[in-house]
Each structure stands twice: as structure tokens, then as C-alpha cells.
Design a protein around this motif. Structure first.
Motif, mmCIF file in Angstrom:
data_model
loop_
_atom_site.group_PDB
_atom_site.id
_atom_site.type_symbol
_atom_site.label_atom_id
_atom_site.label_comp_id
_atom_site.label_asym_id
_atom_site.label_seq_id
_atom_site.Cartn_x
_atom_site.Cartn_y
_atom_site.Cartn_z
ATOM 1 N N ARG A 187 70.922 0.243 77.278
ATOM 2 C CA ARG A 187 69.646 -0.169 76.672
ATOM 3 C C ARG A 187 69.084 -1.392 77.382
ATOM 4 O O ARG A 187 67.868 -1.486 77.617
ATOM 5 C CB ARG A 187 69.839 -0.449 75.181
ATOM 6 C CG ARG A 187 70.027 0.806 74.342
ATOM 7 C CD ARG A 187 69.928 0.484 72.867
ATOM 8 N NE ARG A 187 70.998 -0.414 72.417
ATOM 9 C CZ ARG A 187 72.186 0.000 71.997
ATOM 10 N NH1 ARG A 187 72.468 1.296 71.974
ATOM 11 N NH2 ARG A 187 73.096 -0.871 71.597
ATOM 12 N N ARG A 188 69.947 -2.333 77.699
ATOM 13 C CA ARG A 188 69.484 -3.532 78.399
ATOM 14 C C ARG A 188 68.965 -3.176 79.787
ATOM 15 O O ARG A 188 67.941 -3.704 80.245
ATOM 16 C CB ARG A 188 70.633 -4.539 78.505
ATOM 17 C CG ARG A 188 70.307 -5.802 79.294
ATOM 18 C CD ARG A 188 69.198 -6.595 78.638
ATOM 19 N NE ARG A 188 68.837 -7.750 79.434
ATOM 20 C CZ ARG A 188 67.815 -8.562 79.163
ATOM 21 N NH1 ARG A 188 67.071 -8.327 78.096
ATOM 22 N NH2 ARG A 188 67.549 -9.584 79.934
ATOM 23 N N ASP B 116 79.818 2.033 71.778
ATOM 24 C CA ASP B 116 78.611 1.260 71.481
ATOM 25 C C ASP B 116 78.364 0.192 72.535
ATOM 26 O O ASP B 116 77.212 -0.175 72.800
ATOM 27 C CB ASP B 116 78.730 0.605 70.103
ATOM 28 C CG ASP B 116 78.691 1.638 68.986
ATOM 29 O OD1 ASP B 116 78.202 2.763 69.233
ATOM 30 O OD2 ASP B 116 79.160 1.326 67.867
ATOM 31 N N ARG B 117 79.440 -0.363 73.115
ATOM 32 C CA ARG B 117 79.268 -1.391 74.138
ATOM 33 C C ARG B 117 78.550 -0.823 75.360
ATOM 34 O O ARG B 117 77.688 -1.488 75.952
ATOM 35 C CB ARG B 117 80.633 -1.961 74.535
ATOM 36 C CG ARG B 117 81.325 -2.733 73.412
ATOM 37 C CD ARG B 117 82.762 -3.029 73.758
ATOM 38 N NE ARG B 117 83.558 -1.795 73.843
ATOM 39 C CZ ARG B 117 84.860 -1.781 74.110
ATOM 40 N NH1 ARG B 117 85.507 -2.914 74.338
ATOM 41 N NH2 ARG B 117 85.506 -0.637 74.167
ATOM 42 N N ARG C 14 74.065 -8.428 76.287
ATOM 43 C CA ARG C 14 73.563 -9.048 75.041
ATOM 44 C C ARG C 14 73.054 -10.460 75.285
ATOM 45 O O ARG C 14 72.146 -10.919 74.595
ATOM 46 C CB ARG C 14 74.681 -9.064 73.992
ATOM 47 C CG ARG C 14 75.110 -7.672 73.518
ATOM 48 C CD ARG C 14 76.047 -7.773 72.342
ATOM 49 N NE ARG C 14 76.532 -6.468 71.918
ATOM 50 C CZ ARG C 14 77.766 -6.025 72.132
ATOM 51 N NH1 ARG C 14 78.645 -6.804 72.742
ATOM 52 N NH2 ARG C 14 78.128 -4.823 71.733
ATOM 53 N N ALA D 286 74.884 -0.540 74.639
ATOM 54 C CA ALA D 286 74.167 -1.813 74.758
ATOM 55 C C ALA D 286 73.837 -2.113 76.213
ATOM 56 O O ALA D 286 72.755 -2.630 76.527
ATOM 57 C CB ALA D 286 75.010 -2.937 74.165
ATOM 58 N N ALA E 251 79.073 -5.644 78.310
ATOM 59 C CA ALA E 251 78.280 -5.669 77.079
ATOM 60 C C ALA E 251 77.857 -7.084 76.709
ATOM 61 O O ALA E 251 76.706 -7.310 76.301
ATOM 62 C CB ALA E 251 79.087 -5.046 75.939
ATOM 63 N N GLU E 252 78.760 -8.057 76.856
ATOM 64 C CA GLU E 252 78.408 -9.442 76.537
ATOM 65 C C GLU E 252 77.330 -9.953 77.486
ATOM 66 O O GLU E 252 76.419 -10.679 77.077
ATOM 67 C CB GLU E 252 79.652 -10.332 76.619
ATOM 68 C CG GLU E 252 80.640 -10.142 75.474
ATOM 69 C CD GLU E 252 80.075 -10.620 74.145
ATOM 70 O OE1 GLU E 252 79.100 -11.391 74.152
ATOM 71 O OE2 GLU E 252 80.619 -10.234 73.099
#
Length: 331
Positions: free
Chosen positions: A121-122, A114-115, A96, A118, A92-93
């Protein structure tokens, strides 16, 4: 002898024949020839050792787990210059932070965290395929690491250099704080240092090209995603890099158990700093030690010989951050 007139010896029964016979006619010839040497126990049908041998041969014929995992890795075809980063926080990091993602491997639903959302989505944004896999697939791709049901494929880490770290810190308008690792070869320690650097506002980590751990999948995992936010510079010669940073106005503080100054009493904390940590056991190398402006120590119980390199770095960064905050509050 009177009274003892019975005949001596065995008496032939009437009608019996005595004398040599013509033989068995070959009826016992096979038995007389013998059966040859006794077979080994492993070759005797029904023998316990023979059954054990058969079971061992059957197991050998089946694919072992190691061969099975290697076959799975080859099936996914990860290029040599790419890394597999696993774990929900690390993935996730990286997503982001805009780290380029080539593929996403998931063995769980993205709706559960949620991670994970993310990451998906990326991946959709950059056009990276999201592959539904099994946990065995992830075990093979991550070489047994704790993947938490997700992994991403990214290009090999792109290192920067120490001068750019310093320029970036000054461009952000705050006092530079860098970390240098002297021959720290354990990627777990590098990952933990990156995590501490991200937590206490360090502007980057400097490592030498030789005899040092690099930003590998293990370091990514341990850093809990901090590797996506804290830049790492790789330099050919650490001593020359430290001397160059000193000319740029930085003070170099080496960490060592026998240092004359306590970390919590550093008077240079509010100045541009480079905190240098040596390898666990050997500590700072001779030339690096001679380059340092100050050798600082962390007070510990006498029963403990030394601190882990990553732990010592985390404590030192905490103390520098605390002293800087106190100085800002008093000004």
C-alpha cells in the motif's frame, strides 16, 4: 669311449636351414622405435585421474553461485547510495514510518501477511514499483540475509545531529533520554540498541563518524524496523558532543563493569540522561570515561566476564525506564 658313441651337441633336423637371415624386412621397425615418454595419468583417456580432470573442467565452465548472484545484483542495478532493507517487520516499519521507498521486491503473496500488505500500500501511494521476484533474486539483493520473501530499496539513511534529538525530546514534553555508542563497530549491536531504544522510550542514538557501525541494511534488519522510528545522530567528535549536551542540562552515565554505582540505583534516572556504552572488550575510551558524570555497572555472575554492548544498553534502558515510572507513580 666304448658304449658312448652317440654324437655330442644338438642335431640338425633333416631339411632345416641354418645360418644368418636377411632380417625382418622392416616389419618390426615401428615396434623397435618405441612410443616415447609415458603420458601423465591426467592425459590418458579412460584413466580415473583423466575423468576427474574432465569433471573439474566442466564445473569450472559453469557459472558459480557467487558469480550468478553478482550477475543478478547487477541486473537489478541498485545505486550505491541506496540500501536494501529486508524482512517483513523491517520493511513494514519502514513503510509505516514514511521512509521513502524506491522499489519493492517480493517473492511471496502480499495476501499472506498484513505486514506485506502495508508495504504494498505504501509503495502504491508513493508510486514505487512492486516487482515479483524469485527467492534467488532476493538472496542476491540481500547478500544472503534472511529476507522472509520481501525486500525494499530505500535511499541511504539520513542522519541527524544530537542537538536536534534533544530539541525534539523537549518539544514532545518529556524528559530526554539519549543513547551514545562509543566505538561500537558491529552493525548487529547497533540494530539491537535501536530496538531497545524504541522499546524503552529513548529519544535517539548518537554514534561517532569514525570507528563506528552505521545504519546499514544489517542494522535495519536487526532493529526489526526500529531504525524507522528511532533517529540516529552522527557526530564528528563524541567527547565534544557529550560536553555540549552536559551544558544543555543532560547528565552523562557511562556503562562499565567496574562502575561505582549500580544501574538499578541511579538517582539521576528522572533527569535528562545520556547513557553511553563502550565497545565490547575495550569498553569506554579514556576521554569518554572522563566526560561521564557517573560510571554505572550492571551486576552479573562472576563466571561471566562482561556483557555484550547491546545487551548492556538494553538492561540499562530498562532500568532507567523502570525508575522513571516508579518516580512518576510516587509523585
Amino acid at each position: 669311449m666304448p658304449g658312448n658313441d652317440r654324437p655330442h651337441g644338438a642335431r640338425r633336423r633333416p631339411g632345416s636351414k641354418k645360418g644368418p637371415t636377411k632380417g625382418s624386412g622392416g616389419n618390426r621397425r615401428q615396434g623397435l622405435e618405441g612410443k616415447g615418454p609415458t603420458p601423465r595419468a591426467e592425459d590418458r583417456v579412460g584413466h580415473p585421474k583423466a575423468r576427474a580432470r574432465a569433471r573439474a573442467e566442466a564445473r569450472a565452465a559453469q557459472p558459480t553461485r557467487a558469480r550468478q548472484l553478482e550477475k543478478i545484483r547487477r541486473r537489478f542495478g541498485v545505486p550505491e547510495d541506496h540500501e536494501i532493507v529486508c524482512g517483513r517487520n523491517a520493511a513494514a516499519e519502514a513503510a509505516r514510518a514514511g521512509v521513502p521507498i524506491s522499489r519493492v521486491f517480493m517473492a511471496v503473496s502480499a495476501e499472506s501477511d498484513d505486514r506485506l500488505g502495508a508495504v504494498v500500500r505504501r509503495a502504491v501511494l508513493v508510486g514505487a514499483p512492486v516487482l515479483e521476484t524469485t527467492r534467488l533474486d532476493l538472496e542476491a539483493l540481500t547478500e544472503g540475509a534472511a529476507h522472509q520473501g520481501v525486500a525494499i530499496e530505500i535511499p541511504a539513511y539520513e542522519y541527524t545531529d544530537a542537538d536536534l534529538l534533544l530539541e525534539r525530546a523537549r518539544a514532545l514534553g518529556h524528559t530526554p533520554l539519549l543513547v551514545a555508542l562509543d566505538q561500537v563497530t558491529d552493525p548487529h549491536n547497533l540494530g539491537a540498541v535501536l530496538r531497545s531504544a524504541g522499546a524503552f522510550g529513548a529519544d535517539g542514538v548518537i554514534i561517532p563518524e569514525r570507528r563506528s557501525a552505521g545504519v546499514s541494511a544489517t542494522a535495519w534488519k536487526v532493529s526489526a524496523g526500529a531504525a524507522a522510528r528511532v533517529r540516529v545522530a552522527r557526530e564528528t567528535n563524541l567527547v565534544r558532543t557529550l560536553e555540549r549536551l552536559k551544558k544543555e542540562g543532560c547528565f552523562v552515565v557511562g556503562l562499565d563493569g567496574g562502575g561505582e554505582t549500580l544501574v538499578e540505583e541511579l538517582t539521576l534516572a528522572d533527569a535528562p540522561l545520556v547513557v553511553v556504552t563502550g565497545a565490547e572488550g575495550t569498553g569506554l575510551s579514556r576521554l569518554v570515561r572522563q566526560t561521564c558524570d557517573v560510571i554505572a555497572s550492571i551486576p552479573i555472575a562472576t563466571k561471566v566476564e562482561s556483557l555484550n554492548a547491546a545487551v548492556a544498553t538494553g538492561i540499562a534502558l530498562y532500568e532507567v525506564d523502570r525508575l522513571r515510572r516508579a518516580a512518576q507513580a510516587g509523585s
